[in-house]
Design an enzyme around this catalytic site. Structure first.
Site, PDB file in Angstrom:
ATOM      1  N   TRP A   1       0.503  52.552  75.728  1.00  0.00           N
ATOM      2  CA  TRP A   1       0.871  51.186  76.101  1.00  0.00           C
ATOM      3  C   TRP A   1       1.253  50.451  74.807  1.00  0.00           C
ATOM      4  O   TRP A   1       0.463  50.392  73.866  1.00  0.00           O
ATOM      5  CB  TRP A   1      -0.363  50.532  76.734  1.00  0.00           C
ATOM      6  CG  TRP A   1      -0.095  49.288  77.518  1.00  0.00           C
ATOM      7  CD1 TRP A   1       1.025  48.536  77.536  1.00  0.00           C
ATOM      8  CD2 TRP A   1      -1.025  48.656  78.402  1.00  0.00           C
ATOM      9  NE1 TRP A   1       0.858  47.477  78.388  1.00  0.00           N
ATOM     10  CE2 TRP A   1      -0.382  47.516  78.929  1.00  0.00           C
ATOM     11  CE3 TRP A   1      -2.351  48.930  78.796  1.00  0.00           C
ATOM     12  CZ2 TRP A   1      -1.010  46.659  79.823  1.00  0.00           C
ATOM     13  CZ3 TRP A   1      -2.966  48.081  79.675  1.00  0.00           C
ATOM     14  CH2 TRP A   1      -2.294  46.969  80.198  1.00  0.00           C
TER      15      TRP A   1
ATOM     16  N   ASP B   1       6.626  40.982  74.581  1.00  0.00           N
ATOM     17  CA  ASP B   1       6.423  39.644  75.157  1.00  0.00           C
ATOM     18  C   ASP B   1       5.023  39.517  75.765  1.00  0.00           C
ATOM     19  O   ASP B   1       4.251  40.476  75.759  1.00  0.00           O
ATOM     20  CB  ASP B   1       7.516  39.358  76.200  1.00  0.00           C
ATOM     21  CG  ASP B   1       7.468  40.303  77.384  1.00  0.00           C
ATOM     22  OD1 ASP B   1       6.583  41.181  77.439  1.00  0.00           O
ATOM     23  OD2 ASP B   1       8.312  40.171  78.286  1.00  0.00           O
TER      24      ASP B   1
ATOM     25  N   GLU C   1       4.196  42.241  78.028  1.00  0.00           N
ATOM     26  CA  GLU C   1       4.129  43.574  77.435  1.00  0.00           C
ATOM     27  C   GLU C   1       5.204  44.494  77.990  1.00  0.00           C
ATOM     28  O   GLU C   1       4.970  45.672  78.209  1.00  0.00           O
ATOM     29  CB  GLU C   1       2.734  44.173  77.651  1.00  0.00           C
ATOM     30  CG  GLU C   1       1.648  43.153  77.348  1.00  0.00           C
ATOM     31  CD  GLU C   1       0.270  43.740  77.176  1.00  0.00           C
ATOM     32  OE1 GLU C   1      -0.149  44.480  78.066  1.00  0.00           O
ATOM     33  OE2 GLU C   1      -0.361  43.452  76.155  1.00  0.00           O
TER      34      GLU C   1
ATOM     35  N   GLU D   1      -5.775  38.322  89.225  1.00  0.00           N
ATOM     36  CA  GLU D   1      -4.607  38.135  88.357  1.00  0.00           C
ATOM     37  C   GLU D   1      -3.461  37.543  89.169  1.00  0.00           C
ATOM     38  O   GLU D   1      -2.855  36.540  88.797  1.00  0.00           O
ATOM     39  CB  GLU D   1      -4.165  39.486  87.788  1.00  0.00           C
ATOM     40  CG  GLU D   1      -2.847  39.416  87.044  1.00  0.00           C
ATOM     41  CD  GLU D   1      -2.338  40.794  86.667  1.00  0.00           C
ATOM     42  OE1 GLU D   1      -2.430  41.157  85.499  1.00  0.00           O
ATOM     43  OE2 GLU D   1      -1.845  41.537  87.547  1.00  0.00           O
TER      44      GLU D   1
HETATM   45  C1  BGC Z   1      -0.311  41.058  81.126  1.00  0.00           C
HETATM   46  C2  BGC Z   1      -0.777  40.620  79.757  1.00  0.00           C
HETATM   47  C3  BGC Z   1      -2.278  40.559  79.709  1.00  0.00           C
HETATM   48  C4  BGC Z   1      -2.896  41.838  80.226  1.00  0.00           C
HETATM   49  C5  BGC Z   1      -4.395  41.710  80.394  1.00  0.00           C
HETATM   50  C6  BGC Z   1      -0.981  42.365  81.476  1.00  0.00           C
HETATM   51  O1  BGC Z   1      -0.549  42.790  82.749  1.00  0.00           O
HETATM   52  O2  BGC Z   1       1.080  41.237  81.154  1.00  0.00           O
HETATM   53  O3  BGC Z   1      -0.286  39.354  79.438  1.00  0.00           O
HETATM   54  O4  BGC Z   1      -2.692  40.308  78.405  1.00  0.00           O
HETATM   55  O5  BGC Z   1      -2.372  42.175  81.475  1.00  0.00           O
HETATM   56  O6  BGC Z   1      -4.731  40.639  81.227  1.00  0.00           O
END
Ligand code: BGC
Length: 327
Positions: free
Chosen positions: A104, A154, A157, A285
């Site tokens: 990752w 970004d 990610e 989330e």
């Molecule tokens: C998000 C990131 C975040 C991570 C952990 C990812 O899916 O894109 O912004 O830091 O999850 O929450």
């Protein structure tokens, strides 16, 4: 549209539960798991963690916030020579501060600005001394000075570039310690040519872009990635879990509304989040409602199970929005 929720007690209760969820999951090392139940998120990110520590500080959880700052400082100090030699650092680490496994891509600079921003905010709010962090602060500043112009992944990610949200976080960290380079970083922020993306909201929230200058971008975000029901998407082509409504982004939009003097709409975002919490207070989330790309949902479900829940960053943005609404 939801009916207004005139229940301060529902907000207070969810703040209380959110603080508990974060505190219960913080590890002894001070790390905050991004999500304790979602395998790929069983790490601590500088980005998520800084927003979580900031929220805990606002909620009066001094010890929790400082344990996270200790975790950050230890990681940075352990990588002193790497930083001095100009090598990149990761965005996330294991709870005991080791490099995470897997491929990752983790070169992201925002978190190193954000922890400085959160630390300085904590010091100002609590009047607690932060002298012990000086060596880690100086190394973080050195790291940002060396790399701030480099393309990095970004907030989501996914793609590499020089993004406004990343620069805003770097700006905030440098400005928090009155570093002269902060202004140069701020001037490099170009929101006009950026993709419509909810991460842009952090630019005015951290004072990196003026409210006036942000107005057209805000209107664009509202029109294209805030759905009529109130949820906020990351960006229009999002396929991750079909591109659902992100709780933390509803919190961030509410925070921006407060700063733009739109208190009532900020309050509506808070209420929107309250209505989407599970009875135990968990905030996911993202919610699989109003998906932008419904066909992409099932494959993520098959691969990884349901979206991360609770996401500690979601809990944090709720606490923060509740706290700024009290001011
Ligand atoms: C998000 C990131 C975040 C991570 C952990 C990812 O899916 O894109 O912004 O830091 O999850 O929450």
């Amino acid at each position: 549209m939801d009916e207004p929720l005139n229940q301060d007690s529902a907000v207070d209760e969810l703040v209380f539960k959110s603080v508990g969820i974060i505190a219960d999951n913080q590890t002894l090392s001070g790390a905050y798991p991004a999500s304790p139940n979602f395998e790929p998120y069983k790490y601590c990110w500088f980005r998520d963690g800084s927003f979580i520590a900031d929220a805990m500080s606002r909620a009066g959880q001094v010890k929790s916030a400082e344990q996270f700052f200790d975790w950050c400082a230890d990681i940075i100090l352990a990588r002193k020579s790497q930083i001095e030699n100009g090598q990149p650092l990761d965005a996330r680490y294991t709870y005991d501060g080791q490099a995470a496994d897997g491929d990752w891509q983790t070169f992201q600079l925002d978190g190193y600005g954000l922890w400085l921003w959160a630390l300085a905010g904590h010091a100002r709010r609590t009047e607690r001394p932060i002298d012990k962090y000086r060596p880690a602060i100086d190394l973080s500043i050195l790291y940002l000075e060396k790399h701030w112009q480099e393309p990095c992944f970004d907030w989501w990610e996914e793609t590499k570039g020089v993004y406004p949200a990343t620069l805003a976080c770097i700006f905030a960290g440098l400005a928090a310690f009155n570093h002269p380079k902060a202004e140069q970083v701020r001037q490099a922020i170009d929101i006009k040519s950026a993709r419509t993306d909810a991460s842009l909201l952090i630019c005015p929230v951290l004072g990196a872009v003026s409210q006036e200058g942000f107005a057209p971008t805000l209107a664009d975000i509202e029109q294209r990635i805030v759905d009529p029901e109130g949820g906020v998407h990351r960006y229009a082509d999002d396929e991750y879990y079909g591109g659902g409504q992100w709780i933390l982004l509803a919190g961030l939009l509410g925070w921006q509304y407060m700063l733009a003097g739109r208190r009532e709409e900020a309050r509506q975002k808070l209420d929107w989040i309250v209505r989407r919490a599970q009875p135990n207070g968990w905030l996911a989330e993202q919610l699989p409602n109003h998906l932008l790309k419904p066909v992409s949902y099932q494959s993520w479900l098959d691969r990884l199970g349901p979206p991360a829940n609770p996401l500690l960053w979601s809990q944090a943005m709720f606490i923060t929005l509740a706290s700024v609404l009290k001011t």
